[in-house]
Design an enzyme around this catalytic site. Structure first.
Site, short mmCIF file in Angstrom:
data_model
loop_
_atom_site.label_atom_id
_atom_site.label_comp_id
_atom_site.label_asym_id
_atom_site.label_seq_id
_atom_site.Cartn_x
_atom_site.Cartn_y
_atom_site.Cartn_z
N LYS A 187 -2.36 -6.65 0.81
CA LYS A 187 -1.77 -6.44 2.14
C LYS A 187 -2.81 -6.68 3.23
O LYS A 187 -2.55 -7.38 4.20
CB LYS A 187 -1.23 -5.00 2.25
CG LYS A 187 -0.09 -4.68 1.32
CD LYS A 187 0.43 -3.27 1.54
CE LYS A 187 -0.59 -2.20 1.24
NZ LYS A 187 -1.04 -2.17 -0.15
N THR A 188 -3.99 -6.10 3.03
CA THR A 188 -5.03 -6.28 4.04
C THR A 188 -5.47 -7.73 4.08
O THR A 188 -5.78 -8.28 5.14
CB THR A 188 -6.21 -5.34 3.75
OG1 THR A 188 -5.72 -3.99 3.71
CG2 THR A 188 -7.27 -5.44 4.83
N ASP A 234 -2.29 -2.51 9.97
CA ASP A 234 -2.56 -2.22 8.55
C ASP A 234 -2.26 -0.73 8.31
O ASP A 234 -2.31 0.07 9.25
CB ASP A 234 -4.03 -2.53 8.23
CG ASP A 234 -4.27 -2.68 6.72
OD1 ASP A 234 -3.30 -2.53 5.94
OD2 ASP A 234 -5.42 -2.95 6.32
N GLU A 235 -1.96 -0.37 7.08
CA GLU A 235 -1.72 1.03 6.71
C GLU A 235 -0.63 1.66 7.59
O GLU A 235 -0.76 2.79 8.06
CB GLU A 235 -3.02 1.86 6.86
CG GLU A 235 -4.23 1.25 6.18
CD GLU A 235 -4.33 1.61 4.70
OE1 GLU A 235 -3.40 2.28 4.19
OE2 GLU A 235 -5.31 1.21 4.06
N ARG A 258 -8.54 2.84 -6.06
CA ARG A 258 -9.74 2.27 -5.41
C ARG A 258 -10.59 1.52 -6.43
O ARG A 258 -11.47 0.76 -6.08
CB ARG A 258 -10.62 3.36 -4.76
CG ARG A 258 -10.02 4.15 -3.61
CD ARG A 258 -9.37 3.29 -2.59
NE ARG A 258 -7.96 3.15 -2.83
CZ ARG A 258 -7.21 2.18 -2.32
NH1 ARG A 258 -7.73 1.27 -1.56
NH2 ARG A 258 -5.93 2.11 -2.59
N GLN A 290 1.04 5.49 -0.34
CA GLN A 290 -0.30 5.85 0.10
C GLN A 290 -0.28 6.60 1.42
O GLN A 290 -1.28 6.64 2.13
CB GLN A 290 -1.17 4.60 0.23
CG GLN A 290 -1.41 3.92 -1.12
CD GLN A 290 -2.37 2.76 -0.99
OE1 GLN A 290 -3.53 2.93 -0.70
NE2 GLN A 290 -1.87 1.55 -1.19
P1 ATP Z 1 -4.65 -1.19 -0.42
O1 ATP Z 1 -3.23 -0.79 -0.66
O2 ATP Z 1 -5.58 -0.42 -1.27
O3 ATP Z 1 -5.00 -1.19 1.02
P2 ATP Z 1 -4.24 -4.01 -0.26
O4 ATP Z 1 -2.84 -4.24 -0.63
O5 ATP Z 1 -4.57 -4.03 1.16
O6 ATP Z 1 -4.77 -2.69 -0.95
P3 ATP Z 1 -6.35 -5.92 -0.51
O7 ATP Z 1 -7.48 -5.01 -0.25
O8 ATP Z 1 -5.95 -6.87 0.54
O9 ATP Z 1 -5.10 -5.10 -1.03
O10 ATP Z 1 -6.65 -6.76 -1.81
C1 ATP Z 1 -7.11 -6.16 -3.00
C2 ATP Z 1 -8.07 -7.08 -3.71
O11 ATP Z 1 -7.37 -8.19 -4.24
C3 ATP Z 1 -9.12 -7.65 -2.80
O12 ATP Z 1 -10.33 -7.73 -3.49
C4 ATP Z 1 -8.58 -9.01 -2.46
O13 ATP Z 1 -9.61 -9.91 -2.12
C5 ATP Z 1 -7.90 -9.41 -3.76
N1 ATP Z 1 -6.79 -10.35 -3.58
C6 ATP Z 1 -5.70 -10.17 -2.82
N2 ATP Z 1 -4.86 -11.23 -2.90
C7 ATP Z 1 -5.44 -12.12 -3.74
C8 ATP Z 1 -5.09 -13.42 -4.22
N3 ATP Z 1 -3.96 -14.02 -3.87
N4 ATP Z 1 -5.95 -14.01 -5.06
C9 ATP Z 1 -7.09 -13.41 -5.43
N5 ATP Z 1 -7.48 -12.21 -5.02
C10 ATP Z 1 -6.68 -11.56 -4.18
MG MG Z 2 -5.35 -2.52 2.42
#
Ligand code: ATP
Ligand code: MG
Length: 693
Positions: A55-56, A239-240, A625, A270
């Site tokens: 997402k981030t 975000d969040e 995490r 979350q």
């Molecule tokens: P959270 O809910 O904990 O905030 P999130 O959904 O925001 O998590 P991110 O932090 O954006 O997730 O991504 C998690 C990990 O996965 C990061 O290390 C990111 O670089 C990697 N990632 C995300 N999308 C891809 C992708 N399409 N290919 C490879 N790696 C990815």
């Molecule tokens: Mg995130």
């Protein structure tokens, strides 16, 4: 990035995120759903997805895409998140993606700093005077205590602040709070709320909640300001989003307006700030409030190994759900999650510190890839001690009580008074620090005079009429003090805040005063060092051009943005110590989740209030995490309230699929089989309690 002569390399320490320009354009490292989210520009969009699904990453890529491909000017793009740390991380990723481009004007920050920015730019419309003060929670408490004392009320200031904060976050003004009060206690808080608001206005001050609430009122009541900000915010990214409270949600709505250019990402599982008024329902509300809202779901988790993800999914399945989500990973099963029983908190800390050091020696984990997470800040101390004993460098996030130290508060109060002569709270704090023999009777007379004249305390000192209320030496002392502050305020304008504060503290012999306070010489020295540290921050902020005016410097210090960034970037490779709340959004290769015990996680207050679900979400945040290794520890005995008490392992341990775990004993009961049995038995009991199979 062009090389600059100015010595500010640490500010740009960004994490390269692949070949930046190509990725921003090519979007080749996004999956189809992520790509759709990034490219969607026809209207509002909500990305609703579980932890680690990117997402981030969608947010950072989209910022780059908007600027690099869609032709948005950087100043028209605004991205907000919740913690300073998350904002910094996001900024660094975007900087790497847009390396070489001028991104002047791009806003990537926390809700609170966005609010502060709006208030600063719209100060007059917001009804504030130049140099307005920002009160932190302790200042708010002190102000409330003062109001309570005046009213002869013995209510607890902390309780009142919570009540007031809840009202503010729900955008309920004092009058409405009073008329809706359900009982006398609530009515009392509501009246206090009215007095508190009046005092804030009189002091030309705002509190943390006001950083959102007042911009909302401003944008709601002033169409021209609203238009200005809507025009500026051509695309807002949040975000969040699950953690927005009522006021933050209103701010989002006002900024987005009818144009509806919003990208919000969130995960209802979350949501961990209900206690601060967060409303995860806001995710659903977006759908009603923004017609044409597109919803994208992401299902692949890129962060964690299969076992960690299976554990997280099983844990959160125990909660009721607003939205159905699935999450899978193709990173392989990975290592089992270790559950380690420890004798007590010291043993737990020593064990974790030892494991971290071992990993490091085995070249299996840089310190910076290790995090120790816990429920409350009070749990940090044993870890600090254990890490220090092994010479393991660490960084303690949040909870740094630097700004709650008396000497730092004194210096800050001086700074605040230099910036804002109407800051009565700051005036009262330092008028006799160091001692100036301005007694309580004099202060009472001054206060009565000031309030009859509707002016603040410091300006009142200079009024001719004061001589009718205060006489002789007392009057002289007040005037000397006021003149002295005014002189240093001019010095701050001419030579900067640091020079003025330095001169002021020297002339007041503040260092000598610290020594006189009866504390040991060593303690006085440390306190003086803290003041020096504050001074060097102020200096650095001015040098970096971040804090142009004195008021900016003070506001940013109060938001702690500078402090945390500085601390974090100073040390390089260090273990992260933080609460589960502040770990949101972050990831580490190795995570130790400590204190997995009943009454700690879930927290006792939540057990009593029957809000276990929020605690489970916190545990879910903790588990998710971890990228590769996750260790869950609990102590069999823990010192609480001065007593050594027996602890029971957290119910959340029993909710995890036992085949993802490996139990290890450190205490009396070391047999993993026994533990496994116990875990199964616990699970069975729980199931029967819940009326399951
Ligand atoms: P959270 O809910 O904990 O905030 P999130 O959904 O925001 O998590 P991110 O932090 O954006 O997730 O991504 C998690 C990990 O996965 C990061 O290390 C990111 O670089 C990697 N990632 C995300 N999308 C891809 C992708 N399409 N290919 C490879 N790696 C990815
Ligand atoms: Mg995130």
């Amino acid at each position: 990035m062009p090389k600059t002569a100015a010595p500010r390399p640490r500010r740009r320490a960004s994490r390269p995120d692949g070949p930046a320009r190509r990725s921003a354009r090519g979007l080749d490292d996004l999956n189809p759903a992520q790509r759709a989210a990034v490219c969607h520009l026809d209207g509002p969009l909500l990305v609703l997805a579980g932890a680690g699904s990117g997402k981030t990453r969608v947010i950072t890529r989209k910022i780059a895409y908007l600027i690099d491909v869609a032709g948005f000017e950087p100043r028209h793009v605004v991205a907000v998140t919740f913690t300073n740390k998350a904002a910094r991380e996001m900024k660094a990723r975007v900087a790497a993606l847009l390396a070489g481009r001028d991104t002047t004007g791009l806003t990537v920050c926390t809700f609170h700093s966005l609010g502060l920015d709006i208030l600063r730019r719209e100060r007059a419309l917001a009804g504030l005077k130049a140099g307005f003060s920002l009160l932190d929670e302790q200042d708010s408490d002190a102000l409330l205590r003062e109001i309570l004392r005046h009213a002869g009320d013995d209510a607890a200031a902390g309780d009142a602040r919570w009540a007031i904060s809840r009202w503010k976050n729900d955008l309920v003004p004092p009058g409405a709070a009073l008329s809706a009060a359900a009982d006398p206690a609530e009515a009392r808080h509501a009246r206090l709320y009215a007095d508190y608001e009046r005092a804030l206005r009189a002091y030309n001050a705002v509190d943390f909640d006001d950083l959102i609430v007042r911009p909302v009122a401003l944008l709601r009541d002033h169409p021209e300001a609203r238009e200005r900000w809507q025009n500026r915010t051509r695309h807002l990214l949040v975000d969040e989003c699950q953690d927005t409270n009522g006021a933050q949600y209103a701010l989002v709505r006002l900024l987005v307006g009818a144009r509806g250019m919003l990208t919000a990402v969130g995960d209802d599982d979350q949501s961990i700030y209900a206690w601060r008024g967060a409303r995860p329902e806001n995710l659903a509300r977006l759908q009603q409030d923004l017609p044409g809202l597109e919803v994208v779901k992401l299902e692949q988790n890129y962060r964690s190994t299969g076992r960690i993800l299976a554990a997280a999914n099983a844990l959160i399945a125990n909660n009721a759900h607003l939205f159905e989500k699935r999450l899978w990973s193709d990173l392989g099963p990975g290592e089992p999650i270790r559950v380690v029983a420890c004798r007590d908190e010291a043993h737990e800390a020593a064990r974790i510190a030892g494991e971290i050091l071992q990993r490091r020696h085995a070249k299996d984990g840089a310190f910076g890839e290790c995090a120790i997470l816990y429920r409350g800040n009070h749990q940090a101390r044993p870890f600090e001690q254990a890490l220090r004993e092994l010479n393991v460098p660490y960084f303690l996030s949040g909870g740094t009580s630097f700004f709650s130290r008396g000497e730092v508060k004194d210096a800050m109060a001086y700074l605040r008074l230099l910036a804002n002569p109407e800051d009565n709270a700051a005036f009262l704090r330092i008028v006799n620090v160091p001692r100036r023999e301005i007694g309580p009777t004099t202060l009472e007379k001054l206060a009565a005079y000031a309030s009859s004249r509707h002016v603040a305390l410091l300006p009142a000192c200079d009024e001719i009429g004061l001589s009718l209320a205060v006489e002789g030496r007392a009057l002289e002392r007040l005037r000397t003090f006021a003149g002295w502050i005014a002189r240093h305020a001019r010095l701050a304008d001419a030579d900067g805040a640091a020079a003025a504060l330095r001169a002021l503290l020297r002339e007041a012999d503040y260092e000598g005063w610290l020594r006189e306070q009866g504390a040991a010489a060593k303690a006085a020295e440390r306190r003086w060092e803290n003041v020096q540290e504050l001074l060097s921050w102020v200096e650095r902020m001015q040098r970096d051009g971040d804090g142009a005016s004195l008021a900016d410097v003070v506001a940013r210090l109060t938001l702690q943005d500078v402090l945390e960034r500085d601390d974090e970037e100073a040390g390089g490779d260090r273990v992260h110590l933080m609460t589960l709340h502040s770990a949101k959004g972050l990831e580490f290769a190795n995570v130790w989740l400590a204190g997995m015990e009943e009454e700690l996680l879930p927290h006792r207050a939540s057990i009593e209030a029957d809000t276990i679900e929020e605690e489970r979400r916190l545990a879910y945040v903790g588990v998710t995490r971890a990228r590769r290794n996750l260790v869950l520890t609990f102590a069999e005995k823990r010192r609480r309230f001065g007593e050594l008490l027996s602890c029971e392992p957290s119910r959340f341990l029993r909710e995890l699929p036992q085949d993802t775990l490996r139990w290890e004993g450190g205490g009396a009961d070391t047999n993993p089989e026994t533990r496994l049995e116990r875990g199964r038995a616990g699970l069975a009991t729980l199931r029967s309690l819940l009326g399951g199979d």
